[in-house]
Design an enzyme around this catalytic site. Structure first.
Site, mmCIF file in Angstrom:
data_model
loop_
_atom_site.group_PDB
_atom_site.id
_atom_site.type_symbol
_atom_site.label_atom_id
_atom_site.label_comp_id
_atom_site.label_asym_id
_atom_site.label_seq_id
_atom_site.Cartn_x
_atom_site.Cartn_y
_atom_site.Cartn_z
ATOM 1 C CE LYS A 10 -4.109 -1.967 2.942
ATOM 2 N NZ LYS A 10 -4.917 -1.734 3.369
ATOM 3 C CE1 TYR A 50 -9.232 -3.389 0.709
ATOM 4 C CE2 TYR A 50 -8.305 -0.921 -0.427
ATOM 5 C CZ TYR A 50 -8.245 -2.340 0.361
ATOM 6 O OH TYR A 50 -6.899 -2.658 1.000
ATOM 7 C CG ASN A 116 -3.126 -2.620 6.663
ATOM 8 O OD1 ASN A 116 -3.409 -1.652 5.949
ATOM 9 N ND2 ASN A 116 -4.469 -3.179 7.267
ATOM 10 C CG HIS A 119 -5.186 -6.253 0.316
ATOM 11 N ND1 HIS A 119 -6.052 -6.561 1.296
ATOM 12 C CD2 HIS A 119 -5.448 -6.652 -0.742
ATOM 13 C CE1 HIS A 119 -7.035 -7.375 0.286
ATOM 14 N NE2 HIS A 119 -6.286 -7.888 -1.241
ATOM 15 C CD GLU A 130 -8.503 -8.948 -3.159
ATOM 16 O OE1 GLU A 130 -7.412 -9.110 -2.831
ATOM 17 O OE2 GLU A 130 -9.541 -8.708 -2.437
#
Ligand code: CMP
Length: 138
Positions: A10, A50, A116, A119, A130
């Site tokens: 990310k 998402y 975080n 992913h 994805e």
């Protein structure tokens, strides 16, 4: 079982210079990186990525964050690749991620759960979805 999974570094992972570290960990685990690209995620792709979180209180900040800088998208192949990558990534909440995991080692002091670092797809179905979203011909 040989599987393919989807992994994304990310914007915070890229900005903090963790690309090499994360890629090294994947290679050291003898998982194969079969596709990799750096890109900026557009609004439509972010919302599709998402989609399962649409309507949740953190959805908008999640979409805005994933669009906020370059990311690295990867297709990872190997034995139990989905579970193995999830184990390597650690708990979603960086504050709860175990030492030795990517989030536990690099994001334990993250200011919120959105930051975080990585992913990883959580199921075969989501991995396929994805991978299709970010890569053609896979
Ligand atoms: P990720 O693995 O990319 O999948 C969904 C993301 O939503 C998750 O990592 C977090 O970055 C983000 N997120 C933000 N807030 C929450 C929350 N309260 N619970 C779960 N995920 C959250």
């Amino acid at each position: 079982m040989q599987e393919r999974t989807f992994l994304m570094i990310k914007p915070d992972g890229v900005q903090r210079g963790l690309m090499g570290e994360i890629i090294s960990r994947v290679e050291q685990r003898e998982l194969k990186i079969v596709a990799l690209k750096m890109l900026r995620v557009d609004d439509e792709t972010a919302k599709k990525h998402y989609a399962e979180h649409a309507g949740k209180p953190f959805f908008n900040s999640l979409v805005e964050f994933i669009k906020s800088g370059p990311v690295v998208a990867m297709v990872i192949e190997g034995e139990n690749a989905i579970f193995t990558m999830r184990e390597m990534v650690g708990a979603t909440d960086p504050a709860k991620a175990a030492p030795g995991t990517i989030r536990g080692d690099f994001a334990h002091d993250a200011r919120d759960i959105t930051h975080n670092i990585v992913h990883a797809a959580d199921s075969l179905e989501n991995a396929k979805r994805e991978i299709d979203l970010y890569f053609e011909h896979f």
